[in-house]
Design a protein around this motif. Sequence first.
Motif, PDB file in Angstrom:
ATOM      1  N   THR A  73      21.093 -19.364   2.436  1.00 59.42           N
ATOM      2  CA  THR A  73      20.674 -19.388   1.040  1.00 59.42           C
ATOM      3  C   THR A  73      21.829 -19.801   0.126  1.00 59.42           C
ATOM      4  O   THR A  73      22.999 -19.778   0.531  1.00 59.42           O
ATOM      5  N   GLN A  89      22.771 -18.004  -2.271  1.00 56.76           N
ATOM      6  CA  GLN A  89      23.543 -16.763  -2.398  1.00 56.76           C
ATOM      7  C   GLN A  89      24.494 -16.599  -1.219  1.00 56.76           C
ATOM      8  O   GLN A  89      25.620 -16.121  -1.387  1.00 56.76           O
ATOM      9  N   HIS A 114      27.445 -18.629  -2.008  1.00 61.28           N
ATOM     10  CA  HIS A 114      28.220 -17.925  -3.036  1.00 61.28           C
ATOM     11  C   HIS A 114      29.083 -16.835  -2.380  1.00 61.28           C
ATOM     12  O   HIS A 114      30.267 -16.697  -2.705  1.00 61.28           O
ATOM     13  N   ASP A 115      28.493 -16.092  -1.457  1.00 59.52           N
ATOM     14  CA  ASP A 115      29.235 -15.034  -0.766  1.00 59.52           C
ATOM     15  C   ASP A 115      30.382 -15.613   0.067  1.00 59.52           C
ATOM     16  O   ASP A 115      31.482 -15.042   0.104  1.00 59.52           O
TER      17      ASP A 115
END
Length: 166
Positions: free
Chosen positions: A116, A118, A121-122
């Motif tokens: 994803t 996200q 981003h992580d």
Amino acid sequence: MTRDDPLVEQIVRLLDVRLLDPLEVLLEGDDAVDALRRLVRLRARGWASTLRDGDDTAATMASARLIATLYPGDGPFDPPAAWWGSPLGRVVARRVGHPWFESISYATAGAMLGITRQGVHDLVKRGRLPRHPDGGVPSVAVRDRLRSAPSDSSDTSDSPGDSDDQ
């Protein structure tokens, strides 16, 4: 006739729909199109082999020729996220990265990695992927991450490398 692997099948199917079917209509079913279909299947096996196993320059040139032929347009190639999950998208991501953009969005990077936005981003937050100075992440960093991850020879799956990436 036996079916080829998914990458060859995708290339053949796209060339059939985009080039050979229209040519068959124009030529009113000429037998020459059948000969071209056989040649395209033969060449598609070679292109797939080059994309998977050729040197970086050959793989880059093969992907550029295929993309320019299969996805012509006036702007840069910017496929939908789902394309990166296709056999051709996966092998292009692993061998070339994004062929036209140095910096890619988190969403595109996620699509290329199979995670994803996200998740990307992580990875950036944890220092596992660099942030590009212009925003997003460097395409080459995504490519390098895919290259370091184990993959199978059929191009049916690509792990982003860490089990905690998703």
